[in-house]
Design a protein around this motif. Structure first.
Motif, PDB file in Angstrom:
ATOM      1  N   MET A 247      56.987  39.343  40.844  1.00  0.00           N
ATOM      2  CA  MET A 247      55.641  39.844  41.100  1.00  0.00           C
ATOM      3  C   MET A 247      54.852  38.777  41.848  1.00  0.00           C
ATOM      4  N   ILE A 248      54.408  39.109  43.061  1.00  0.00           N
ATOM      5  CA  ILE A 248      53.589  38.196  43.848  1.00  0.00           C
ATOM      6  C   ILE A 248      52.170  38.197  43.274  1.00  0.00           C
ATOM      7  N   THR A 249      51.666  37.025  42.921  1.00  0.00           N
ATOM      8  CA  THR A 249      50.324  36.911  42.354  1.00  0.00           C
ATOM      9  C   THR A 249      49.318  36.340  43.349  1.00  0.00           C
ATOM     10  N   ALA A 250      49.793  35.679  44.402  1.00  0.00           N
ATOM     11  CA  ALA A 250      48.905  35.153  45.455  1.00  0.00           C
ATOM     12  C   ALA A 250      49.723  34.970  46.730  1.00  0.00           C
ATOM     13  N   PRO A 251      49.127  35.279  47.899  1.00  0.00           N
ATOM     14  CA  PRO A 251      47.790  35.824  48.113  1.00  0.00           C
ATOM     15  C   PRO A 251      47.738  37.312  47.785  1.00  0.00           C
ATOM     16  N   GLY A 252      46.553  37.898  47.867  1.00  0.00           N
ATOM     17  CA  GLY A 252      46.410  39.324  47.623  1.00  0.00           C
ATOM     18  C   GLY A 252      46.591  40.127  48.894  1.00  0.00           C
ATOM     19  N   ALA A 253      46.923  41.400  48.736  1.00  0.00           N
ATOM     20  CA  ALA A 253      47.081  42.279  49.899  1.00  0.00           C
ATOM     21  C   ALA A 253      45.773  42.333  50.681  1.00  0.00           C
ATOM     22  N   GLY A 254      45.864  42.134  51.996  1.00  0.00           N
ATOM     23  CA  GLY A 254      44.690  42.197  52.848  1.00  0.00           C
ATOM     24  C   GLY A 254      43.914  40.905  52.971  1.00  0.00           C
ATOM     25  N   ASP A 255      44.351  39.824  52.288  1.00  0.00           N
ATOM     26  CA  ASP A 255      43.651  38.541  52.414  1.00  0.00           C
ATOM     27  C   ASP A 255      43.704  38.050  53.860  1.00  0.00           C
ATOM     28  N   TRP A 256      42.689  37.290  54.251  1.00  0.00           N
ATOM     29  CA  TRP A 256      42.518  36.839  55.638  1.00  0.00           C
ATOM     30  C   TRP A 256      42.463  35.324  55.672  1.00  0.00           C
ATOM     31  N   PHE A 257      43.158  34.716  56.653  1.00  0.00           N
ATOM     32  CA  PHE A 257      43.202  33.258  56.772  1.00  0.00           C
ATOM     33  C   PHE A 257      43.092  32.851  58.239  1.00  0.00           C
ATOM     34  N   TRP A 258      42.610  31.630  58.470  1.00  0.00           N
ATOM     35  CA  TRP A 258      42.710  31.027  59.795  1.00  0.00           C
ATOM     36  C   TRP A 258      44.165  30.623  60.024  1.00  0.00           C
ATOM     37  N   ASN A 259      44.590  30.587  61.284  1.00  0.00           N
ATOM     38  CA  ASN A 259      45.986  30.208  61.549  1.00  0.00           C
ATOM     39  C   ASN A 259      46.244  28.716  61.314  1.00  0.00           C
ATOM     40  N   SER A 260      45.173  27.954  61.012  1.00  0.00           N
ATOM     41  CA  SER A 260      45.345  26.545  60.656  1.00  0.00           C
ATOM     42  C   SER A 260      45.332  26.322  59.147  1.00  0.00           C
TER      43      SER A 260
END
Length: 203
Positions: A120-133
């Motif tokens: 079970m994946i606990t992190a990140p969540g579905a739809g989370d957004w990050f910078w490419n850095s």
């Protein structure tokens, strides 16, 4: 001049009020799950006389003990995704308000062994957004009937970047890795294999 106060003599005494109301929306009573599946416990918890953040709530398993504790969200919802051990579980949601009035609601479910590891994946969540850095933290819970968590073969895979992590889980079954990914939308897959070659994939 006149003034007044209200008092109560006899009856149930101060603090007497209704206990919180609980409605378990999932899982359903009598439902069966494979050991490799995550079980979602979701319940509605409300109190007509107190705010949501005063209702101390816990989710318990008769087999695995306390699974979660906290307060409902503003909509009165408590939700937990969890892996459970093989066997019969009575899942109980318990709510206690500030006046110590309490309620419980329970369902009984069965967890069936299917030889595959649980993941079970606990992190990140579905739809989370990050910078490419950004250094992104990936974390999961893994289990198996016979293979120790540290001996499970673990691969973190992006449909864009391919395999980006293979670190083993710790003794508690927590697998984690930090990685930077290229810009774009990524479908992340966690592939877990036991020593008998049984494989589970979680996305």
């Amino acid at each position: 001049a006149t003034t007044n106060v209200s008092i109560q003599v006899g009856g149930d005494g101060p603090g007497a009020e209704d206990a919180p109301m609980i409605l378990i929306e999932g899982p359903m009573d009598g439902e069966e799950f494979l050991q490799s599946e995550a079980v979602t416990v979701i319940a509605q918890v409300q109190d007509d006389e107190q705010d949501w953040d005063t209702i101390q709530t816990s989710i318990l398993s008769s087999r695995d003990g306390q699974l979660w504790s906290g307060v409902p969200d503003e909509a009165g919802i408590v939700q937990l995704d969890t892996m459970l051990s093989v066997g019969s579980h009575t899942i109980t949601v318990k709510a206690v308000d500030d006046d110590a009035n309490q309620s419980t609601e329970s369902v009984t479910i069965e967890i069936v062994s299917d030889a595959r590891p649980g993941a079970m994946i606990t992190a990140p969540g579905a739809g989370d957004w990050f910078w490419n850095s950004d250094l992104i933290h990936f974390e999961a819970e893994v289990t198996d009937d016979f293979t120790h968590p540290q001996d499970l073969n673990i691969r973190w895979i992006s449909d864009v970047d391919g395999i980006f992590g293979t670190l083993p889980a710790n003794s508690s079954g927590v697998a984690s890795i930090d990685s930077i990914l290229t810009a774009g939308y990524h479908l992340i897959t966690l592939a877990v294999a036991d020593t008998d070659g049984n494989i589970t994939e979680e996305t």
